[in-house]
Design a protein around this motif. Structure first.
Motif, PDB file in Angstrom:
ATOM      1  N   SER A  70       0.834  -1.213   0.000  1.00 39.92           N
ATOM      2  CA  SER A  70       0.000   0.000   0.000  1.00 39.92           C
ATOM      3  C   SER A  70       0.864   1.256   0.000  1.00 39.92           C
ATOM      4  N   ARG A  71       2.147   1.093   0.352  1.00 38.07           N
ATOM      5  CA  ARG A  71       3.047   2.244   0.454  1.00 38.07           C
ATOM      6  C   ARG A  71       3.131   3.042  -0.827  1.00 38.07           C
ATOM      7  N   ILE A  72       2.963   2.355  -1.945  1.00 32.20           N
ATOM      8  CA  ILE A  72       3.167   2.983  -3.244  1.00 32.20           C
ATOM      9  C   ILE A  72       2.316   4.244  -3.411  1.00 32.20           C
ATOM     10  N   PHE A  73       1.070   4.217  -2.912  1.00 31.94           N
ATOM     11  CA  PHE A  73       0.240   5.419  -2.997  1.00 31.94           C
ATOM     12  C   PHE A  73       0.191   6.171  -1.676  1.00 31.94           C
ATOM     13  N   VAL A  74       0.254   5.420  -0.558  1.00 27.94           N
ATOM     14  CA  VAL A  74       0.161   6.072   0.749  1.00 27.94           C
ATOM     15  C   VAL A  74       1.322   7.042   0.932  1.00 27.94           C
ATOM     16  N   SER A  75       2.525   6.664   0.447  1.00 30.23           N
ATOM     17  CA  SER A  75       3.682   7.539   0.641  1.00 30.23           C
ATOM     18  C   SER A  75       3.511   8.839  -0.130  1.00 30.23           C
ATOM     19  N   GLU A  76       2.896   8.756  -1.323  1.00 26.70           N
ATOM     20  CA  GLU A  76       2.648   9.988  -2.090  1.00 26.70           C
ATOM     21  C   GLU A  76       1.695  10.900  -1.321  1.00 26.70           C
ATOM     22  N   GLU A  77       0.667  10.275  -0.710  1.00 26.35           N
ATOM     23  CA  GLU A  77      -0.304  11.051   0.052  1.00 26.35           C
ATOM     24  C   GLU A  77       0.362  11.683   1.270  1.00 26.35           C
ATOM     25  N   ILE A 153      -7.176   3.250  -3.703  1.00 23.16           N
ATOM     26  CA  ILE A 153      -8.471   3.543  -3.083  1.00 23.16           C
ATOM     27  C   ILE A 153      -8.288   3.980  -1.630  1.00 23.16           C
ATOM     28  N   ILE A 154      -7.406   3.275  -0.879  1.00 22.52           N
ATOM     29  CA  ILE A 154      -7.332   3.582   0.560  1.00 22.52           C
ATOM     30  C   ILE A 154      -6.429   4.762   0.867  1.00 22.52           C
ATOM     31  N   ALA A 155      -5.682   5.283  -0.128  1.00 22.68           N
ATOM     32  CA  ALA A 155      -4.711   6.341   0.172  1.00 22.68           C
ATOM     33  C   ALA A 155      -5.359   7.529   0.864  1.00 22.68           C
ATOM     34  N   LYS A 156      -6.643   7.772   0.579  1.00 17.23           N
ATOM     35  CA  LYS A 156      -7.299   8.940   1.172  1.00 17.23           C
ATOM     36  C   LYS A 156      -8.050   8.617   2.455  1.00 17.23           C
ATOM     37  N   ALA A 157      -8.067   7.351   2.875  1.00 18.36           N
ATOM     38  CA  ALA A 157      -8.870   6.964   4.033  1.00 18.36           C
ATOM     39  C   ALA A 157      -8.084   7.091   5.331  1.00 18.36           C
TER      40      ALA A 157
END
Lengths: 223, 234
Positions: A70-77, A153-157
């Motif tokens: 999940s880091r791939i998008f979470v880190s950008e966020e 999907i979860i990056a914004k949650a």
């Protein structure tokens, strides 16, 4: 050409930032080592048969993937770099760039688990190598494809890491059951033609998930 | 809408009455007797209630998908309200189907839960519903919540057919429609029943569907009012 270059630039950027921090790689490897240690301690005195080993093999890969992909998008966020990415590249280029990076990470992860497994468990003997390699390869790609989309999907949650496993399991479950079944076949040394339906499921799954993500990524990515 | 409510009550009342009271006989002589299936006996009556509940839980998911898709196309918040209402009711019927199915399994197969492919697929459907609501509660703004939960529901809806139609054919099981069952993999294809059972069964199916539409209508209005009150408060 421009499009391919954009994809390549995103992969290169992610690889470079990963190599600088080695956050995901280290965390994933430590996760693999600790979960294998738990298995060894738990089953110290008992002989593990091939079916249980193949199920545990994919359980380790599943939970490791859930802890790191999940880091791939979470880190950008978290770093607040999403806006820049939205400006410089088209959504599908971002998706394919992230997908390729995650595929590489999952393949690395599953080969690490395989290597450790062969060293640690003397009873883990693969009779038909071709089935095993194809299963691990297609299974890893399938894992990466679904988890990349769910990561977006979860990056914004809130409570991202808990939610990630909860969301990913129902989507990954068909693949998980198929690869466990196919791995058991490869350990038992079954013939190639018996495992063809499993590979058809894996390829179909991969095509459905990647095609869907390509079509729907705009809705997830753009605010 | 009123005629729909009355029809739904009549059809479900008929199903309950006929499904429970019609006696079972080894060689049915008239239309007022069901055949006694060896090994199942009286427990076969569950089909009039369990299959419609399972059908409605899948229907709820499909309707939720449809409105989720509509939301993504139009960005009208009403569609998200419809989508989440259908999902909530679908989850309720999913639990009903699981409970009735596992009660039946206790008597027919010997244990409450056997992890046969069909049981696994309804369990996964329940997990999808659970994950859908978990995702919704973790997203802050209305717009993002509606958008992302619709995308997730469609993703889950695309991978679910692997469970329902493909895997039971490949990996064997106990449920009708599993590998080796000549009648096919689709849940409906298992129904080799005499005419009178067909009538009760399809009455139940239609009755449950109408009940679902009724409940959905009430639920959509309740959620819209809730949403409007929330906006007023802010």
């Amino acid at each position: 050409m421009n499009y391919l270059f954009a994809i390549w630039a995103i992969v290169a950027k992610d690889v470079r930032s990963e190599l600088r921090l080695r956050y995901a790689l280290n965390a994933l490897l430590m996760f693999v080592v600790t979960s294998l240690a738990v298995i060894i301690i738990a089953f110290q005195d008992s002989e593990l048969n091939p079916e249980i080993l193949s199920a545990l093999f994919w359980i380790v890969i599943f939970f490791t993937a859930m802890s790191g992909l999940s880091r791939i998008f979470v880190s950008e966020e978290e770093r607040g770099t999403i806006l820049v990415l939205q400006l410089v590249a088209s959504p599908s280029a971002v998706y394919f760039g992230k997908l390729i990076f995650n595929c590489g990470l999952t393949l690395f992860l599953s080969s690490a688990v395989t290597l450790l497994y062969v060293i640690v468990f003397p009873t883990f003997v693969i009779q038909s190598l071709v089935i095993f390699i194809c299963t691990v390869f297609l299974g890893s790609l399938g894992f990466a494809s679904a988890s990349t989309m769910i990561a977006a999907i979860i990056a914004k949650a809130q409570a991202k890491s808990t939610l990630y496993t909860v969301l990913a399991f129902p989507v990954l479950a068909p693949l998980l059951i198929t690869v466990i079944y196919a791995t058991a076949l490869s350990i038992q040394g079954d013939i190639w033609s018996n495992s063809i339906p499993q590979f058809q499921i894996m390829i179909g799954y991969l095509c459905v998930v990647v095609g869907f993500s390509f079509l729907m990524f705009d809705y997830v990515w753009k605010d | 809408m009123n005629s729909l409510k009355v029809l739904s009550i009549i059809l479900i009342a008929f199903t309950i009455f006929a499904g429970i009271t019609v006696p079972m006989a080894p060689q049915p002589q008239s239309i007022f007797e069901f055949p006694d299936i060896p090994g199942l006996g009286e427990t076969a009556r569950i089909i009039f209630f369990h299959v419609p509940a399972a059908w409605v839980s899948v229907l709820g998911f499909l309707i939720s998908l449809y409105f989720g898709f509509k939301y993504l196309r139009t960005k009208e918040y009403n569609y998200d309200i419809k989508s989440v209402s259908a999902a909530g009711l679908g989850m309720l019927f999913c639990v009903l189907a699981m409970v009735t199915g596992s009660l039946w399994a206790k008597f027919a197969w010997g244990s409450f839960w056997n992890w046969d492919p069909r049981e696994t697929s309804i369990f996964i459907l329940l997990l999808i519903y659970g994950a859908y609501f978990a995702l919704r509660s973790a997203l802050g703004s209305d717009e993002i919540r509606a958008r992302l939960s619709a995308v997730y529901a469609i993703l889950a809806g695309l991978t679910a057919p692997f469970f329902i139609f493909i895997m039971p054919r490949v990996i064997g099981g106990l449920h009708p429609g599993a590998e080796g069952d000549s009648s096919g993999s689709i849940p409906i294809a298992q129904l080799k029943m005499p005419l009178n059972m067909y009538i009760v069964f399809f009455t139940g199916l239609v009755g449950f569907t109408l009940l679902f539409i009724w409940l959905l209508n009430v639920r959509i209005r309740a959620v819209s009012v809730e949403h409007q009150l929330l906006i007023k408060d802010q």
